[in-house]
Design a protein around this motif. Structure first.
Motif, PDB file in Angstrom:
ATOM      1  N   GLU A  19      26.179  14.728  -4.241  1.00  0.00           N
ATOM      2  CA  GLU A  19      26.631  15.214  -5.549  1.00  0.00           C
ATOM      3  C   GLU A  19      28.061  14.764  -5.841  1.00  0.00           C
ATOM      4  OE1 GLU A  19      24.517  16.975  -7.962  1.00  0.00           O
ATOM      5  OE2 GLU A  19      23.406  15.751  -6.526  1.00  0.00           O
ATOM      6  N   ARG A  20      28.917  14.823  -4.848  1.00  0.00           N
ATOM      7  CA  ARG A  20      30.300  14.355  -5.033  1.00  0.00           C
ATOM      8  C   ARG A  20      30.299  12.877  -5.423  1.00  0.00           C
ATOM      9  NH1 ARG A  20      35.584  15.550  -3.896  1.00  0.00           N
ATOM     10  NH2 ARG A  20      35.138  17.575  -3.004  1.00  0.00           N
ATOM     11  N   ALA A  21      29.460  12.075  -4.760  1.00  0.00           N
ATOM     12  CA  ALA A  21      29.373  10.650  -5.092  1.00  0.00           C
ATOM     13  C   ALA A  21      28.886  10.456  -6.529  1.00  0.00           C
ATOM     14  CB  ALA A  21      28.446   9.940  -4.107  1.00  0.00           C
ATOM     15  N   MET A  22      27.906  11.255  -6.937  1.00  0.00           N
ATOM     16  CA  MET A  22      27.377  11.151  -8.301  1.00  0.00           C
ATOM     17  C   MET A  22      28.486  11.367  -9.322  1.00  0.00           C
ATOM     18  SD  MET A  22      24.709  10.632 -10.094  1.00  0.00           S
ATOM     19  CE  MET A  22      23.911  10.991 -11.624  1.00  0.00           C
ATOM     20  N   PHE A  23      29.297  12.396  -9.099  1.00  0.00           N
ATOM     21  CA  PHE A  23      30.372  12.701 -10.037  1.00  0.00           C
ATOM     22  C   PHE A  23      31.565  11.774  -9.873  1.00  0.00           C
ATOM     23  CE2 PHE A  23      27.971  16.739  -9.954  1.00  0.00           C
ATOM     24  CZ  PHE A  23      27.617  16.756 -11.294  1.00  0.00           C
ATOM     25  N   ASP A  24      31.443  10.841  -8.922  1.00  0.00           N
ATOM     26  CA  ASP A  24      32.443   9.786  -8.754  1.00  0.00           C
ATOM     27  C   ASP A  24      31.893   8.449  -9.251  1.00  0.00           C
ATOM     28  OD1 ASP A  24      35.083   9.270  -8.048  1.00  0.00           O
ATOM     29  OD2 ASP A  24      34.559   8.654  -6.018  1.00  0.00           O
ATOM     30  N   GLY A  25      30.685   8.493  -9.857  1.00  0.00           N
ATOM     31  CA  GLY A  25      30.110   7.304 -10.464  1.00  0.00           C
ATOM     32  C   GLY A  25      29.115   6.544  -9.612  1.00  0.00           C
ATOM     33  N   ASP A  26      28.682   7.089  -8.481  1.00  0.00           N
ATOM     34  CA  ASP A  26      27.750   6.415  -7.580  1.00  0.00           C
ATOM     35  C   ASP A  26      26.462   7.229  -7.455  1.00  0.00           C
ATOM     36  OD1 ASP A  26      26.393   5.085  -5.575  1.00  0.00           O
ATOM     37  OD2 ASP A  26      27.935   5.391  -4.041  1.00  0.00           O
ATOM     38  N   ALA A  27      25.386   6.762  -8.096  1.00  0.00           N
ATOM     39  CA  ALA A  27      24.107   7.483  -8.076  1.00  0.00           C
ATOM     40  C   ALA A  27      23.306   7.244  -6.803  1.00  0.00           C
ATOM     41  CB  ALA A  27      23.264   7.079  -9.285  1.00  0.00           C
ATOM     42  N   GLY A  28      23.661   6.257  -6.010  1.00  0.00           N
ATOM     43  CA  GLY A  28      22.887   5.902  -4.822  1.00  0.00           C
ATOM     44  C   GLY A  28      22.653   7.050  -3.857  1.00  0.00           C
ATOM     45  N   PRO A  29      23.695   7.759  -3.429  1.00  0.00           N
ATOM     46  CA  PRO A  29      23.471   8.879  -2.506  1.00  0.00           C
ATOM     47  C   PRO A  29      22.609   9.992  -3.099  1.00  0.00           C
ATOM     48  CG  PRO A  29      25.737   8.151  -2.374  1.00  0.00           C
ATOM     49  CD  PRO A  29      25.115   7.442  -3.552  1.00  0.00           C
ATOM     50  N   ARG A  30      22.723  10.255  -4.400  1.00  0.00           N
ATOM     51  CA  ARG A  30      21.877  11.283  -5.012  1.00  0.00           C
ATOM     52  C   ARG A  30      20.418  10.825  -5.013  1.00  0.00           C
ATOM     53  NH1 ARG A  30      22.178  14.174 -10.943  1.00  0.00           N
ATOM     54  NH2 ARG A  30      23.428  15.832 -10.029  1.00  0.00           N
ATOM     55  N   ARG A  31      20.180   9.576  -5.385  1.00  0.00           N
ATOM     56  CA  ARG A  31      18.799   9.067  -5.352  1.00  0.00           C
ATOM     57  C   ARG A  31      18.220   9.170  -3.944  1.00  0.00           C
ATOM     58  NH1 ARG A  31      20.966   4.725  -8.230  1.00  0.00           N
ATOM     59  NH2 ARG A  31      20.711   3.456  -6.363  1.00  0.00           N
TER      60      ARG A  31
END
Length: 131
Positions: A19-31
């Motif tokens: 989630e932190r990565a998502m809100f930093d612009g990186d959807a890869g870890p959320r996917r």
């Protein structure tokens, strides 16, 4: 270690990092933490999806809006693990830039998880903005 303890470790480590990565612009870890097999659904604060292809598209599109995640906190209110299924209810408190503008906001989030051979995966999310 109990199933509940194992789930909480995964939640606090992998879920929060994604989630932190998502809100930093990186959807890869959320996917990566979402199930690839159907059904998967999102009733989101910004967009709804009802299958994996839509999920990938939505996460990729959404991530382009976010950058500079200064803080992400998941305030867990309730959770349960029942065999290969689990759920969480909580508040996500986020400080990140949206389209380049620093913002802080809180989401109410309810999620459902399924445990498979490769560990825990999210299968459903409902989130909306507080206030």
């Amino acid at each position: 270690m109990t199933d509940r303890e194992d789930f909480l470790i995964w939640l606090q480590r992998d879920f929060v990092r994604a989630e932190r990565a998502m809100f930093d612009g990186d959807a890869g870890p959320r996917r990566a933490i979402w199930a690839e097999d159907e059904p998967v659904t999102v009733l989101g604060a910004w967009r709804n999806v009802s299958n994996h292809a839509e999920l990938v598209e939505a996460f990729d599109e959404l991530s382009t809006s976010f950058s500079n995640c200064a803080d992400y906190e998941f305030d867990l209110i309730s959770f349960e693990v029942l065999g290969t299924m689990a759920y969480t209810v909580g508040y996500e408190r986020i400080a990140a830039s949206i389209d380049g503008e620093p913002r802080s906001f809180t989401l109410r989030a309810t999620q459902v998880y399924r445990r498979g051979d490769d560990g825990w995966r999210v299968v459903h999310r409902h989130a909306d903005r507080v206030g």
